[in-house]
Design a protein around this motif. Structure first.
Motif, PDB file in Angstrom:
ATOM      1  N   HIS A 407       5.809  -2.498  -3.821  1.00  0.00           N
ATOM      2  CA  HIS A 407       5.072  -1.641  -2.902  1.00  0.00           C
ATOM      3  C   HIS A 407       6.068  -1.093  -1.893  1.00  0.00           C
ATOM      4  O   HIS A 407       6.645  -0.040  -2.105  1.00  0.00           O
ATOM      5  CB  HIS A 407       3.945  -2.434  -2.232  1.00  0.00           C
ATOM      6  CG  HIS A 407       3.127  -1.622  -1.276  1.00  0.00           C
ATOM      7  ND1 HIS A 407       2.600  -0.401  -1.612  1.00  0.00           N
ATOM      8  CD2 HIS A 407       2.740  -1.856   0.004  1.00  0.00           C
ATOM      9  CE1 HIS A 407       1.922   0.089  -0.583  1.00  0.00           C
ATOM     10  NE2 HIS A 407       2.001  -0.772   0.415  1.00  0.00           N
ATOM     11  N   ARG A 449      -4.345  -9.098   0.304  1.00  0.00           N
ATOM     12  CA  ARG A 449      -3.783  -8.116  -0.625  1.00  0.00           C
ATOM     13  C   ARG A 449      -4.807  -7.037  -0.979  1.00  0.00           C
ATOM     14  O   ARG A 449      -4.509  -5.855  -1.021  1.00  0.00           O
ATOM     15  CB  ARG A 449      -3.290  -8.827  -1.899  1.00  0.00           C
ATOM     16  CG  ARG A 449      -2.715  -7.880  -2.964  1.00  0.00           C
ATOM     17  CD  ARG A 449      -3.753  -7.583  -4.024  1.00  0.00           C
ATOM     18  NE  ARG A 449      -3.249  -6.723  -5.068  1.00  0.00           N
ATOM     19  CZ  ARG A 449      -3.299  -5.409  -5.060  1.00  0.00           C
ATOM     20  NH1 ARG A 449      -3.804  -4.782  -4.025  1.00  0.00           N
ATOM     21  NH2 ARG A 449      -2.858  -4.706  -6.082  1.00  0.00           N
ATOM     22  N   ASP A 453      -3.680  -3.808   1.153  1.00  0.00           N
ATOM     23  CA  ASP A 453      -2.988  -2.935   0.197  1.00  0.00           C
ATOM     24  C   ASP A 453      -3.968  -2.229  -0.734  1.00  0.00           C
ATOM     25  O   ASP A 453      -3.802  -1.049  -1.046  1.00  0.00           O
ATOM     26  CB  ASP A 453      -1.985  -3.744  -0.635  1.00  0.00           C
ATOM     27  CG  ASP A 453      -0.783  -4.170   0.194  1.00  0.00           C
ATOM     28  OD1 ASP A 453      -0.576  -3.583   1.263  1.00  0.00           O
ATOM     29  OD2 ASP A 453      -0.069  -5.085  -0.228  1.00  0.00           O
ATOM     30  N   SER A 457      -3.903   1.522   0.550  1.00  0.00           N
ATOM     31  CA  SER A 457      -2.996   2.286  -0.305  1.00  0.00           C
ATOM     32  C   SER A 457      -3.610   2.622  -1.658  1.00  0.00           C
ATOM     33  O   SER A 457      -2.929   3.203  -2.498  1.00  0.00           O
ATOM     34  CB  SER A 457      -1.693   1.501  -0.525  1.00  0.00           C
ATOM     35  OG  SER A 457      -1.086   1.166   0.699  1.00  0.00           O
ATOM     36  N   ASP A 459      -4.080   0.640  -3.905  1.00  0.00           N
ATOM     37  CA  ASP A 459      -3.103  -0.007  -4.770  1.00  0.00           C
ATOM     38  C   ASP A 459      -3.835  -0.911  -5.753  1.00  0.00           C
ATOM     39  O   ASP A 459      -3.879  -2.133  -5.599  1.00  0.00           O
ATOM     40  CB  ASP A 459      -2.119  -0.818  -3.928  1.00  0.00           C
ATOM     41  CG  ASP A 459      -0.786  -0.982  -4.624  1.00  0.00           C
ATOM     42  OD1 ASP A 459      -0.770  -0.925  -5.862  1.00  0.00           O
ATOM     43  OD2 ASP A 459       0.222  -1.157  -3.935  1.00  0.00           O
TER      44      ASP A 459
END
Length: 510
Positions: A407, A449, A453, A457, A459
């Protein structure tokens, strides 16, 4: 494009009950200040997708070292440190043309923490005495070695002592006094060297500094004056994020309440012009706006609800204890080192001492306490893991998974993944060369997480491949930017109108 708010339909009793006036007024005023901040977050987010805050990663720090010239074994015997001193880690590298030993003391049951802190952090292996602070000549040579290792072609200016600035706000206090060396290369490279340890602690280029001011600094609310007071900065980010969440929630609430059935029979917005764009895009992208603001809040781990201690106990248990006597014997046995070696550092595993030799190419080689090459085996790793909770699975990953991936930081592959059969189902990601834990996740770590993230993001495994991720994220970020920018502009117009109304009333009363 008109920015006035038409009222094609009268406000109903139901809409009043759904939209209390105090909340509308607060939403309006927050829209001016917090809405502007959220717009800046969105615009700087475009920059941060491609340019991160400049940071010197450990691998780049190693690459900037001069080739290692290992001293004779007697040099380690001369180090002024008690043989039974607990050592957490130790490494040998070059500094301004001479080998130095850097140590991190380990915890000890018979020594208080203040006593442990009195152990010098570095020793000059030419004398065995604690390393003296580097002088300006040393600083210049350190800068030249770093430039040579990184292929920086320009001439270096004279080192200049510097105070805290935008790019050293994280590292200044523990490395002060700090020196900056400017290079006249095409990239406009600047490096920062600790006047305490002689280590290079930061590197920036003109490109990174320019885009940093447009990206990371506004996105993280990172101006030096605010960031150097960590407690204040934390409070500012948390409360502005909470205000952004309130603004977004009330905006979604208001947007749903304003949806109307038109004369043609279909459902739609009663607004026109800029109001229509804000209303419709807010309905479709309001929830995404909320997840981005909320995940930014989660990144600060407010009130510690996602605190994670994963990896702390496992690192100590996996490595085992070592003393200066153990480290000294292992270092003294290293008679021949590979070509291109830049650093030797300890990599204990299962209570045994191993040494890791890092090379300029980025590769590393592991040696045992007798100075013999010793590659890490699965059997050896399983034996080291056996000292703690049972291991439910151990696999060598050749590709990233949902928790171990690149990342902002590198994710070297392959990597060992060990899943422990403990209450937290802890995941350990272990370097296959050194046996050291690279990352660890317990239940809170896994939650962080996904909440940070994952939401911030986007992600997720199905989106991680680029440029597919860009094709999805860029249009979504543009839509959220439109929601925030139009909302800010309309809020400003409404506030100005309210202020004019109040002013006229005061004049009439006067």
């Amino acid at each position: 494009m008109s920015t006035l708010q038409p009222r094609p339909y009268p406000r109903t009793k139901r809409s009043r009950s759904l939209l209390p006036r105090p909340i509308l007024v607060l939403h309006r005023w927050l829209g001016v200040f917090v809405g502007l901040l959220m717009t800046i977050w969105c615009l700087s987010g475009f920059v941060m997708i491609y340019v991160d805050y400049p940071r010197l990663e450990p691998s780049a720090q190693v690459q900037g070292l001069a080739p290692l010239h290992l001293p004779p074994p007697s040099a380690f015997d001369a180090v002024d440190m008690a043989p039974d001193t607990p050592i957490a880690s130790a490494r040998v590298e070059m500094l301004a043309g001479r080998p130095v030993l850097r140590v991190v003391p380990g915890q000890s049951t018979d020594r208080a923490i203040p006593q442990m802190r009195t152990i010098p952090a570095a020793f000059d292996l030419a004398t065995g005495k604690p390393l003296a602070a580097p002088d300006p000549q040393d600083i210049g040579r350190i800068a030249q070695d770093f430039a040579r290792g990184h292929g920086i072609a320009g001439e270096a200016a004279a080192p200049a002592q510097t105070g805290i600035d935008q790019w050293t706000v994280q590292t200044y206090k523990r490395n002060a006094p700090l020196y900056r060396v400017d290079f006249d290369d095409d990239a406009g490279t600047e490096i920062y060297i600790s006047g305490k340890s002689g280590e290079v602690v930061q590197e920036t280029t003109r490109f990174q500094r320019f885009w940093g001011w447009l990206g990371a600094v506004p996105h993280w609310l990172y101006p030096t004056m605010l960031r150097q007071n960590r407690a204040l900065w934390n409070e500012v980010v948390v409360w502005t994020s909470l205000a952004g969440c309130f603004l977004t929630v009330t905006g979604i609430w208001a947007g749903i309440a304003r949806v109307r059935r038109k004369r043609e029979g279909h459902i739609g917005s009663p607004y026109k012009g800029l109001w229509w764009w804000h209303h419709v895009f807010g309905l479709f992208f309001g929830l995404l706006t909320l997840t981005w603001v909320a995940s930014g809040l989660f990144s600060m781990n407010p009130w510690g609800f996602l605190d994670s201690m994963a990896g702390l106990a496992e690192r100590d248990r996996l490595a085992g204890a070592m003393t200066w006597r153990d480290v000294r014997q292992a270092l003294s046995a290293m008679h021949d080192i590979p070509d291109g070696a830049l650093r030797i550092e300890t990599a204990p595993l299962g209570g045994r001492i191993f040494l890791l030799v890092s090379k300029r190419s980025g590769a590393a080689q592991r040696f045992d306490a007798a100075g013999q090459a010793s590659a890490l085996t699965e059997r050896e790793l399983r034996g080291a893991l056996a000292g703690g909770p049972a291991t439910s699975s151990l696999a060598l990953l050749e590709d990233e998974d949902a928790y171990y991936y690149r990342h902002r930081f590198a994710a070297p592959l392959p990597v060992w993944r060990a899943v422990l059969a403990d209450a937290e189902t802890t995941r350990l990601y272990i370097d296959p060369t050194s046996g050291q834990i690279l990352r660890a996740f317990d239940r809170n770590g896994r939650g962080f997480r996904w909440l940070q993230d994952g939401l911030h993001s986007l992600d997720f495994p199905v989106l991680r491949k680029r440029p597919w991720w860009d094709f999805v994220v860029l249009p979504l970020l543009a839509a959220v930017t439109l929601v925030c920018a139009t909302g800010t502009w309309m809020a400003w117009n409404k506030v100005r109108r309210d202020l004019r109304r109040v002013w006229r009333r005061r004049i009439r009363r006067g």
